[in-house]
Write a protein that holds these residues in place. Structure first.
Motif, PDB file in Angstrom:
ATOM      1  N   LYS A 176       0.875  -1.173   0.000  1.00 50.84           N
ATOM      2  CA  LYS A 176       0.000   0.000   0.000  1.00 50.84           C
ATOM      3  C   LYS A 176       0.911   1.221   0.000  1.00 50.84           C
ATOM      4  CE  LYS A 176      -3.540  -2.737   1.047  1.00 50.84           C
ATOM      5  NZ  LYS A 176      -4.623  -3.062   0.192  1.00 50.84           N
ATOM      6  N   LEU A 177       0.522   2.226  -0.781  1.00 49.95           N
ATOM      7  CA  LEU A 177       1.348   3.426  -0.920  1.00 49.95           C
ATOM      8  C   LEU A 177       0.461   4.662  -0.899  1.00 49.95           C
ATOM      9  CD1 LEU A 177       4.100   4.815  -1.637  1.00 49.95           C
ATOM     10  CD2 LEU A 177       3.441   4.507  -4.049  1.00 49.95           C
ATOM     11  N   ALA A 178       0.873   5.639  -0.109  1.00 55.25           N
ATOM     12  CA  ALA A 178       0.224   6.950  -0.126  1.00 55.25           C
ATOM     13  C   ALA A 178       1.283   7.981  -0.495  1.00 55.25           C
ATOM     14  CB  ALA A 178      -0.386   7.276   1.229  1.00 55.25           C
ATOM     15  N   VAL A 179       0.930   8.845  -1.429  1.00 50.96           N
ATOM     16  CA  VAL A 179       1.798   9.947  -1.824  1.00 50.96           C
ATOM     17  C   VAL A 179       1.153  11.219  -1.292  1.00 50.96           C
ATOM     18  CG1 VAL A 179       2.892  11.163  -3.744  1.00 50.96           C
ATOM     19  CG2 VAL A 179       2.490   8.689  -3.911  1.00 50.96           C
ATOM     20  N   VAL A 180       1.902  11.965  -0.486  1.00 53.11           N
ATOM     21  CA  VAL A 180       1.382  13.160   0.163  1.00 53.11           C
ATOM     22  C   VAL A 180       1.925  14.397  -0.529  1.00 53.11           C
ATOM     23  CG1 VAL A 180       1.319  14.484   2.316  1.00 53.11           C
ATOM     24  CG2 VAL A 180       1.211  11.977   2.387  1.00 53.11           C
ATOM     25  N   GLY A 181       1.031  15.296  -0.888  1.00 51.46           N
ATOM     26  CA  GLY A 181       1.474  16.545  -1.495  1.00 51.46           C
ATOM     27  C   GLY A 181       0.314  17.330  -2.060  1.00 51.46           C
ATOM     28  N   ASP A 182       0.660  18.419  -2.727  1.00 52.71           N
ATOM     29  CA  ASP A 182      -0.331  19.263  -3.372  1.00 52.71           C
ATOM     30  C   ASP A 182      -0.350  18.905  -4.854  1.00 52.71           C
ATOM     31  OD1 ASP A 182      -2.006  21.204  -4.344  1.00 52.71           O
ATOM     32  OD2 ASP A 182      -0.666  22.882  -3.886  1.00 52.71           O
ATOM     33  N   PHE A 183      -1.456  18.377  -5.308  1.00 50.47           N
ATOM     34  CA  PHE A 183      -1.593  17.958  -6.701  1.00 50.47           C
ATOM     35  C   PHE A 183      -2.498  18.907  -7.486  1.00 50.47           C
ATOM     36  CE2 PHE A 183      -1.070  14.338  -3.861  1.00 50.47           C
ATOM     37  CZ  PHE A 183       0.133  13.825  -4.334  1.00 50.47           C
ATOM     38  N   SER A 184      -2.906  19.975  -6.864  1.00 50.08           N
ATOM     39  CA  SER A 184      -3.892  20.876  -7.469  1.00 50.08           C
ATOM     40  C   SER A 184      -3.357  21.645  -8.669  1.00 50.08           C
ATOM     41  CB  SER A 184      -4.429  21.854  -6.423  1.00 50.08           C
ATOM     42  OG  SER A 184      -3.390  22.699  -5.970  1.00 50.08           O
ATOM     43  N   HIS A 185      -2.056  21.818  -8.773  1.00 49.64           N
ATOM     44  CA  HIS A 185      -1.518  22.618  -9.875  1.00 49.64           C
ATOM     45  C   HIS A 185      -1.424  21.851 -11.198  1.00 49.64           C
ATOM     46  CE1 HIS A 185       2.140  20.613  -8.452  1.00 49.64           C
ATOM     47  NE2 HIS A 185       2.621  20.822  -9.652  1.00 49.64           N
ATOM     48  N   TYR A 186      -1.671  20.551 -11.161  1.00 48.67           N
ATOM     49  CA  TYR A 186      -1.654  19.779 -12.401  1.00 48.67           C
ATOM     50  C   TYR A 186      -2.942  20.043 -13.173  1.00 48.67           C
ATOM     51  CZ  TYR A 186       2.336  17.341 -10.446  1.00 48.67           C
ATOM     52  OH  TYR A 186       3.563  17.053  -9.917  1.00 48.67           O
TER      53      TYR A 186
END
Length: 121
Positions: A77-87
């Motif tokens: 299981k993998l979670a990527v944490v960050g801000d993806f809103s600019h894509y």
């Protein structure tokens, strides 16, 4: 340099912090999964977006699909944490939305949200 921190109700989630990009391709995620499994005995991982190569977020490269397939194949299981809103790519937004509906890969805005998703996965 990578730092590993155990979290979760059973210390079964490994939070990986790094100043460097650690996920670049299939082999790098295989190496990371092996390290986390054998050194920390965890199947669940949290990484930060800053540790993931930017080509991952360009779906035309197929990097994301190839990496995530490895995670699923090895039952991690993998979670990527960050801000993806600019894509702006609608394909990437759909990809993130569909991933978050599953139970293996998550894209979250905070570590707390990632922990919650992985605890329930």
């Amino acid at each position: 340099m990578m730092n590993f921190k155990l979290a979760g109700n059973n210390n079964d989630i490994c939070i990986i912090e790094s100043d460097e990009i650690i996920i670049t391709d299939e082999q790098s995620v295989l190496d990371l999964m092996a390290t986390v499994q054998y050194e920390k005995d965890c199947d669940k991982m949290i990484v930060y977006k800053t540790s993931v190569d930017e080509k991952f977020f360009d779906l035309k490269t197929k990097t994301a699909g190839n990496i995530l397939q490895k995670v699923i194949n090895y039952r991690k299981k993998l979670a990527v944490v960050g801000d993806f809103s600019h894509y702006t790519s609608s394909s990437l937004k759909d990809f993130i939305r569909e991933s978050n509906r599953g139970n293996s890969i998550f894209f979250t805005g905070s570590t707390e949200e990632a922990l919650e998703k992985l605890e329930n996965a």
